[in-house]
Motif scaffolding. Structure first.
Motif, PDB file in Angstrom:
ATOM      1  N   SER A 115      29.138  66.258  19.236  1.00 34.69           N
ATOM      2  CA  SER A 115      27.722  66.547  19.592  1.00 34.69           C
ATOM      3  C   SER A 115      27.705  67.381  21.042  1.00 34.69           C
ATOM      4  CB  SER A 115      26.852  65.379  19.703  1.00 34.69           C
ATOM      5  OG  SER A 115      26.868  64.557  18.712  1.00 34.69           O
ATOM      6  N   VAL A 116      28.799  68.119  21.156  1.00 40.49           N
ATOM      7  CA  VAL A 116      28.899  69.009  22.372  1.00 40.49           C
ATOM      8  C   VAL A 116      27.613  70.129  22.273  1.00 40.49           C
ATOM      9  CG1 VAL A 116      30.082  70.828  23.527  1.00 40.49           C
ATOM     10  CG2 VAL A 116      31.290  68.819  22.497  1.00 40.49           C
ATOM     11  N   PHE A 117      26.939  70.225  23.459  1.00 41.34           N
ATOM     12  CA  PHE A 117      25.730  70.888  23.291  1.00 41.34           C
ATOM     13  C   PHE A 117      25.428  71.374  24.805  1.00 41.34           C
ATOM     14  CE2 PHE A 117      21.097  71.861  23.336  1.00 41.34           C
ATOM     15  CZ  PHE A 117      21.141  72.916  22.309  1.00 41.34           C
ATOM     16  N   SER A 159      35.994  72.251  16.373  1.00 42.26           N
ATOM     17  CA  SER A 159      35.118  73.176  16.936  1.00 42.26           C
ATOM     18  C   SER A 159      34.363  74.248  15.941  1.00 42.26           C
ATOM     19  CB  SER A 159      36.053  74.096  17.593  1.00 42.26           C
ATOM     20  OG  SER A 159      35.426  75.362  18.071  1.00 42.26           O
ATOM     21  N   ASP A 160      33.394  74.381  16.258  1.00 48.79           N
ATOM     22  CA  ASP A 160      32.402  75.124  15.277  1.00 48.79           C
ATOM     23  C   ASP A 160      32.221  76.707  15.986  1.00 48.79           C
ATOM     24  OD1 ASP A 160      32.176  73.389  13.007  1.00 48.79           O
ATOM     25  OD2 ASP A 160      30.431  72.500  13.968  1.00 48.79           O
ATOM     26  N   ILE A 161      32.821  76.898  16.939  1.00 48.69           N
ATOM     27  CA  ILE A 161      32.618  78.130  17.395  1.00 48.69           C
ATOM     28  C   ILE A 161      34.209  78.842  17.986  1.00 48.69           C
ATOM     29  CG2 ILE A 161      30.715  77.660  19.030  1.00 48.69           C
ATOM     30  CD1 ILE A 161      32.635  76.907  21.181  1.00 48.69           C
ATOM     31  N   GLY A 162      34.870  78.578  16.953  1.00 46.37           N
ATOM     32  CA  GLY A 162      36.259  79.191  16.904  1.00 46.37           C
ATOM     33  C   GLY A 162      37.516  78.321  17.706  1.00 46.37           C
ATOM     34  N   SER A 382      34.694  73.919  12.065  1.00 47.00           N
ATOM     35  CA  SER A 382      35.721  72.690  11.993  1.00 47.00           C
ATOM     36  C   SER A 382      36.989  72.775  12.271  1.00 47.00           C
ATOM     37  CB  SER A 382      35.376  72.426  10.293  1.00 47.00           C
ATOM     38  OG  SER A 382      33.917  71.736  10.064  1.00 47.00           O
ATOM     39  N   ILE A 383      37.245  73.540  13.347  1.00 41.91           N
ATOM     40  CA  ILE A 383      38.829  73.765  13.807  1.00 41.91           C
ATOM     41  C   ILE A 383      39.294  72.651  14.226  1.00 41.91           C
ATOM     42  CG2 ILE A 383      40.048  75.299  14.970  1.00 41.91           C
ATOM     43  CD1 ILE A 383      38.898  76.529  12.860  1.00 41.91           C
TER      44      ILE A 383
END
Length: 408
Positions: A115-117, A159-162, A382-383
Motif C-alpha cells: 500500500s505504498v502511496f 513493485s508495480d513501478i518497475g 509485481s516485481i
C-alpha cells in the motif's frame, strides 16, 4: 499548505511514524483510487477493516506507516499540527533461513511492505523515496522482541513501478516471472482423482508443507543463504479473506451479500501421485478494475510436492527434460490440478490461471496443457524485491518458493 511552504525531502522536520487510527483511515481514503480495484470506496474501506481482523494482520501484525512533516513550534512555542505526506503498511511475517553450506536452519522475522502511496499533488518531491529509505532502516529492528538476533532477516515488497525506484532504496529485484494458462471448461487433461481443498483442510496441509520445506532447506548444499517466507495458515487465510470479501461484494449470490455459487470450487486442489505421495495447490481469485486492461486472474498461491526432490530452481530447458523423463508421474499430477484450476477460473469469470516463478517440473506440467506455455519475465508489475538485513550481501541470498502467497 502552500506548495512553496512544503519542506525538502531531506528536511530534519520529516519523520517516519506509526499512523494514528485517524491518519490511517484518511490515508485509505486518499489511496483508494490506486488500490481499491473494482470495489467502491465504501467497500474498499470495509475490506481493509476486514483484513485487519485476520490473524496475520491483527494485534499489531500490520503497521500503518506515514511520512509526516512536523513543523517547528510557532513563535509562541506552541506545537503545530503535523501533516501526512505519504504512507504505506508493513505486515510481520514468519520466514525460514538456511545458512550457506548446511550451516543450520532458523525461523526468522521478515516484513512484507504494501500500500505504498503518495498523493499526486505531492509527487516529484522525493517524499516517497525518503519514506522508503527510512522504513528500510526501521524494519531491521521492528517487532523482533522474540528472536535471538534482535533483527529482522529481510523485508520484501512487490513493485508495480518497475525495478529502479525501490532498488535505489535498498530492495533488490529478484526473479519475477510467471506462466499463464487460459481459463477453460474443457482442459487438455483428465480430471480423475482430483479432490478440491476446503478451508478446513488447510491447517494440516500447511503443517506438512512447512515440514517438507524445513527438510529441503536444511539439506540443501547451496553455497548461498536460502530464505523463504513461510506459507503458513495465517498467510493463506489472509489471501482467502480478501478473495471472499471481494467476491461477495462484486457477485452476491442473492443480493443479500452471500458468497457466490462459484466459490464452492474450494481453496485449491489435491491429487495422489503414483507411489502414494501427493501434489496440491492453493489459489485465490483477483478481480481487476473494469477500467484496466488486465485480466481477472486465478492465482496459484503455492504448489506443494510431497516427495524428497528439492525442486526450487527456476525452470530451464534441461530441467524440463529431466522432469519429463524422471518425474513424469509428478508432472502429470501437477498438470491435473492446473487443469482443475482452469475449470474453476472459467466458472468464476476469470480469464486466466497464473503461477509465479515456476520450476522445471511445473513448467513441464503446464506444457502438457498448453504446448505454448512459456515463462514471462515481468519488468514493471509485481516485481518481487528483497532488502537483506543479515550477514553478507544480498547477492549471497537465494529467495526460494518465491510464489504468489508471499504477496501482500
Amino acid at each position: 499548505m502552500a506548495a512553496q511552504h512544503l519542506p525538502a525531502a531531506d528536511s530534519p522536520h520529516l519523520h517516519l511514524v506509526v499512523a494514528t487510527v485517524a491518519e490511517a483511515l484518511a490515508q485509505q481514503h486518499v489511496n483508494s483510487t490506486e488500490w481499491r480495484g473494482a470495489l467502491t470506496l465504501d467497500a474498499y474501506l470495509r475490506r481493509e477493516d476486514h483484513l485487519l481482523a485476520q490473524v496475520l494482520a491483527k494485534d499489531g501484525g500490520l503497521t500503518p506507516w506515514m511520512l509526516v512533516y512536523q513543523p517547528p513550534p510557532n513563535a509562541h512555542g506552541e506545537a503545530q499540527e503535523r501533516r501526512v505526506l505519504c504512507g504505506c503498511e508493513s505486515i510481520r511475517k514468519k520466514a525460514l533461513l538456511a545458512k550457506r553450506d548446511g550451516g543450520g536452519l532458523e525461523v526468522v522475522v521478515a516484513h512484507g511492505i504494501c500500500s505504498v502511496f503518495c498523493p499526486e499533488e505531492l509527487r516529484g518531491r522525493g517524499y516517497a523515496g525518503r519514506m522508503m529509505s527510512d522504513l528500510g532502516k526501521r524494519l531491521k529492528h521492528w517487532q523482533v522482541d522474540d528472536v535471538k538476533q534482535n533483527t529482522s532477516a529481510f523485508s520484501v515488497l512487490y513493485s508495480d513501478i518497475g525495478k529502479e525506484f525501490y532498488k535505489a532504496r535498498g530492495w533488490q529485484p529478484f526473479p519475477s516471472a510467471h506462466i499463464s494458462l487460459p481459463a477453460t471448461s474443457s482442459p487438455n487433461n483428465a480430471l480423475a482423482g482430483i479432490a478440491k481443498l476446503e478451508s478446513e483442510d488447510l491447517e494440516e496441509l500447511c503443517a506438512i508443507d512447512a515440514s517438507i520445506l524445513r527438510a529441503r532447506l536444511s539439506h540443501d548444499s547451496s553455497p548461498r543463504t536460502l530464505v523463504a517466507l513461510l506459507p503458513d495458515l495465517a498467510t493463506l487465510q489472509w489471501h482467502h479473506a480478501r478473495e471472499d470479501f471481494v467476491a461477495t461484494e462484486l457477485h452476491p449470490a442473492d443480493g443479500k451479500g452471500t458468497t457466490p455459487e462459484f466459490m464452492d470450487g474450494g481453496r485449491g486442489a489435491i491429487v495422489e501421485v503414483k507411489g502414494g505421495s501427493r501434489v496440491w495447490c492453493y489459489w485465490t481469485r483477483v478481480w481487476t478494475n473494469p477500467q484496466e486492461e488486465a485480466p481477472n486472474t486465478l492465482h496459484i498461491l503455492r504448489i506443494v510436492i510431497e516427495d524428497e526432490y528439492p525442486d526450487f530452481r527456476p525452470a530451464s530447458s534441461s530441467g524440463i527434460e529431466v522432469a519429463r523423463t524422471e518425474r513424469l508421474a509428478v508432472v502429470e499430477a501437477i498438470a491435473s490440478i492446473l487443469a482443475f484450476a482452469q475449470v474453476q477460473a472459467e466458472r468464476s469469470g476469470m480469464q486466466e490461471v497464473q503461477l509465479w516463478n515456476p520450476t522445471s517440473t511445473t513448467l513441464a506440467a503446464a506444457q502438457l496443457l498448453d504446448q505454448q506455455a512459456a515463462v514471462v519475465e515481468r519488468e514493471k508489475e509485481s516485481i518481487a524485491s528483497l532488502q537483506w538485513y543479515g550477514e553478507g550481501s544480498w547477492e549471497d541470498v537465494e529467495w526460494v518458493c518465491n510464489e504468489k502467497y508471499g504477496w501482500c
